[in-house]
Design an enzyme around this catalytic site. Structure first.
Site, short mmCIF file in Angstrom:
data_model
loop_
_atom_site.label_atom_id
_atom_site.label_comp_id
_atom_site.label_asym_id
_atom_site.label_seq_id
_atom_site.Cartn_x
_atom_site.Cartn_y
_atom_site.Cartn_z
N ASP A 90 0.83 -1.21 0.00
CA ASP A 90 0.00 0.00 0.00
C ASP A 90 0.87 1.26 0.00
OD1 ASP A 90 -2.38 1.35 -0.06
OD2 ASP A 90 -2.77 1.18 2.10
N ARG A 121 0.16 7.65 -2.44
CA ARG A 121 0.72 8.69 -1.57
C ARG A 121 2.19 8.96 -1.90
NH1 ARG A 121 -1.63 5.89 3.68
NH2 ARG A 121 -2.15 4.35 2.08
N TRP A 122 2.90 7.90 -2.28
CA TRP A 122 4.31 8.06 -2.71
C TRP A 122 4.37 9.01 -3.90
CZ3 TRP A 122 7.05 7.23 -7.19
CH2 TRP A 122 8.45 7.12 -7.08
N ARG A 141 -0.74 9.17 -9.97
CA ARG A 141 -0.82 7.94 -9.17
C ARG A 141 -0.19 6.74 -9.89
NH1 ARG A 141 -4.07 7.56 -4.81
NH2 ARG A 141 -4.38 5.35 -5.24
N HIS A 193 2.36 3.49 -8.98
CA HIS A 193 2.18 2.05 -9.22
C HIS A 193 3.37 1.47 -9.98
CE1 HIS A 193 -1.69 2.26 -7.44
NE2 HIS A 193 -2.26 2.94 -8.41
N SER A 204 -7.42 -5.46 -5.46
CA SER A 204 -8.51 -6.08 -4.70
C SER A 204 -9.83 -5.99 -5.47
CB SER A 204 -8.67 -5.36 -3.35
OG SER A 204 -9.27 -4.09 -3.53
N TRP A 237 -11.80 -2.11 -8.13
CA TRP A 237 -12.55 -1.80 -9.37
C TRP A 237 -13.27 -0.48 -9.26
CZ3 TRP A 237 -11.49 -4.43 -13.58
CH2 TRP A 237 -11.09 -5.77 -13.50
N LEU A 248 11.03 -20.20 -5.27
CA LEU A 248 10.12 -19.32 -4.51
C LEU A 248 8.75 -19.37 -5.18
CD1 LEU A 248 10.35 -16.56 -2.46
CD2 LEU A 248 9.76 -15.53 -4.62
N ARG A 273 2.08 -4.84 6.15
CA ARG A 273 1.34 -3.80 5.44
C ARG A 273 2.16 -2.52 5.43
NH1 ARG A 273 -4.91 -2.62 4.46
NH2 ARG A 273 -4.61 -0.78 3.18
N ARG A 317 -5.23 -2.34 8.83
CA ARG A 317 -6.40 -3.15 8.48
C ARG A 317 -6.01 -4.14 7.39
NH1 ARG A 317 -8.19 2.22 6.93
NH2 ARG A 317 -7.50 2.64 4.79
N GLU A 366 1.16 -13.37 12.08
CA GLU A 366 1.67 -12.21 12.80
C GLU A 366 1.54 -10.99 11.89
OE1 GLU A 366 2.84 -12.19 15.96
OE2 GLU A 366 2.35 -14.33 16.12
C1 IPE Z 1 -5.38 -2.79 -0.28
O1 IPE Z 1 -5.08 -1.46 -0.43
C2 IPE Z 1 -5.38 -3.46 -1.61
C3 IPE Z 1 -4.08 -3.60 -2.25
C4 IPE Z 1 -2.92 -3.29 -1.71
C5 IPE Z 1 -4.11 -4.17 -3.57
P1 IPE Z 1 -6.22 -0.35 -0.58
O2 IPE Z 1 -5.51 0.95 -0.67
O3 IPE Z 1 -7.13 -0.69 -1.69
O4 IPE Z 1 -7.00 -0.51 0.78
P2 IPE Z 1 -7.84 0.55 1.63
O5 IPE Z 1 -8.79 1.20 0.68
O6 IPE Z 1 -6.87 1.53 2.21
O7 IPE Z 1 -8.49 -0.25 2.70
C1 IPE Z 2 -1.59 0.23 -3.34
O1 IPE Z 2 -1.37 1.59 -3.40
C2 IPE Z 2 -1.80 -0.37 -4.71
C3 IPE Z 2 -3.19 -0.72 -5.02
C4 IPE Z 2 -4.18 -0.72 -4.17
C5 IPE Z 2 -3.48 -1.10 -6.38
P1 IPE Z 2 -2.57 2.63 -3.36
O2 IPE Z 2 -2.94 2.98 -4.75
O3 IPE Z 2 -3.68 2.13 -2.54
O4 IPE Z 2 -1.85 3.85 -2.66
P2 IPE Z 2 -2.52 4.88 -1.63
O5 IPE Z 2 -3.10 4.08 -0.52
O6 IPE Z 2 -3.54 5.65 -2.39
O7 IPE Z 2 -1.37 5.72 -1.19
MG MG Z 3 -4.16 2.34 -0.56
#
Ligand code: IPE
Ligand code: IPE
Ligand code: MG
Length: 241
Positions: free
Chosen positions: A21, A25-26, A34, A38, A66, A70, A132, A185, A191, A204
């Site tokens: 995750d 934000r990065w 965004r 990725h 996830s 979508w 792996l 995470r 979460r 863990e």
């Molecule tokens: C969880 O991250 C899903 C993935 C890392 C693919 P999200 O950014 O979608 O989760 P929430 O919205 O913060 O719960």
């Molecule tokens: C996780 O990064 C990758 C995916 C959920 C696809 P995010 O896209 O959720 O990044 P933030 O949480 O917005 O920073």
């Molecule tokens: Mg996220």
């Protein structure tokens, strides 16, 4: 657990699962779109795969997309699909050469026919590799996984008294694999976001504020060193008592 001469903890997780995750934000912190986040996240995966091999981790499960993702803006969803496609095109041969066995967890049928075909080919090509296992959770949802399991159990006419933990394990996307030992995470949230709901019952947890593109070998080492200090009790009394 005391560090060994090589600086690695004595007990490393056999199965590591990562909620990657913080890509968005990065990117935002750098005034980038965004999708640039990725792409940086994918680059980082290469480093983490190398580190997992070095540390002796045998299974790595990564949460890449996830069932809830979508709902993001169409351009971001399309971008993420394109990224998966180009990663397979670009990296498959190297992953194969490194002995990585690729697996997919989630619903393949939600993806485009071309992407489904590429994922199937990657799985087929690498199926006998044993350095792996890399489980890619893409179009994955923990609840969806349980729903598809229950549907197939009913369809197969399994009598209620035969339903136990082993049987349910068998119907999950992760059938035949041990549960994750450690869930990492990145980006600070505390979460699961619908990740491996059944399989994480005794995993863990480790949460770090570091965004996924910055989560490097040293950060992973911190996570597994922290893990090595945990006492996993599985509901029993501490070993010291
Ligand atoms: C969880 O991250 C899903 C993935 C890392 C693919 P999200 O950014 O979608 O989760 P929430 O919205 O913060 O719960
Ligand atoms: C996780 O990064 C990758 C995916 C959920 C696809 P995010 O896209 O959720 O990044 P933030 O949480 O917005 O920073
Ligand atoms: Mg996220």
């Amino acid at each position: 657990m005391a560090d060994q001469a090589n600086g690695l903890p004595e007990h490393v997780p056999y199965h590591l699962a990562v909620i990657m995750d913080g890509n968005g934000r990065w990117a935002k912190a750098r005034n980038l779109p965004r999708l640039a986040g990725h792409r940086a996240g994918v680059e980082n995966l290469r480093r983490i795969l190398r580190a997992c091999s070095e540390f002796g981790i045998k299974i790595l499960t990564i949460y890449a997309f996830s069932t809830e993702n979508w709902g993001r803006p169409e351009a971001e969803v399309r971008g993420l699909m394109n990224i998966l496609e180009s990663v397979i095109d670009r990296e498959l041969n190297q992953l194969h050469a490194n002995g990585v066995q690729l697996r997919h967890i989630g619903e393949l049928s939600g993806l485009s026919p071309v992407l489904q075909q590429k994922v199937r080919r990657a799985i087929e090509l690498t199926r006998n590799n044993d350095q792996l296992i890399l489980n890619v959770a893409f179009n994955y949802g923990g609840r969806q996984e349980l729903i598809q399991a229950f549907r197939r159990i009913v369809k197969d006419g399994i009598p209620p008294e035969e339903i136990d933990e082993t049987l349910i394990d068998y119907y999950l996307y992760t059938a035949g694999q041990p549960d994750p030992d450690l869930i990492v995470r990145t980006a600070g949230e505390m979460r699961l976001s619908n990740f491996l709901l059944w399989q994480c019952s005794y995993a863990e947890y480790y949460s770090t504020p570091v965004y996924w593109p910055d989560f490097d070998r040293e950060e992973l080492l911190k996570a597994i060193t922290n893990y090595a200090q945990r006492e996993r009790r599985f509901g029993l009394v501490p070993q010291s008592s």
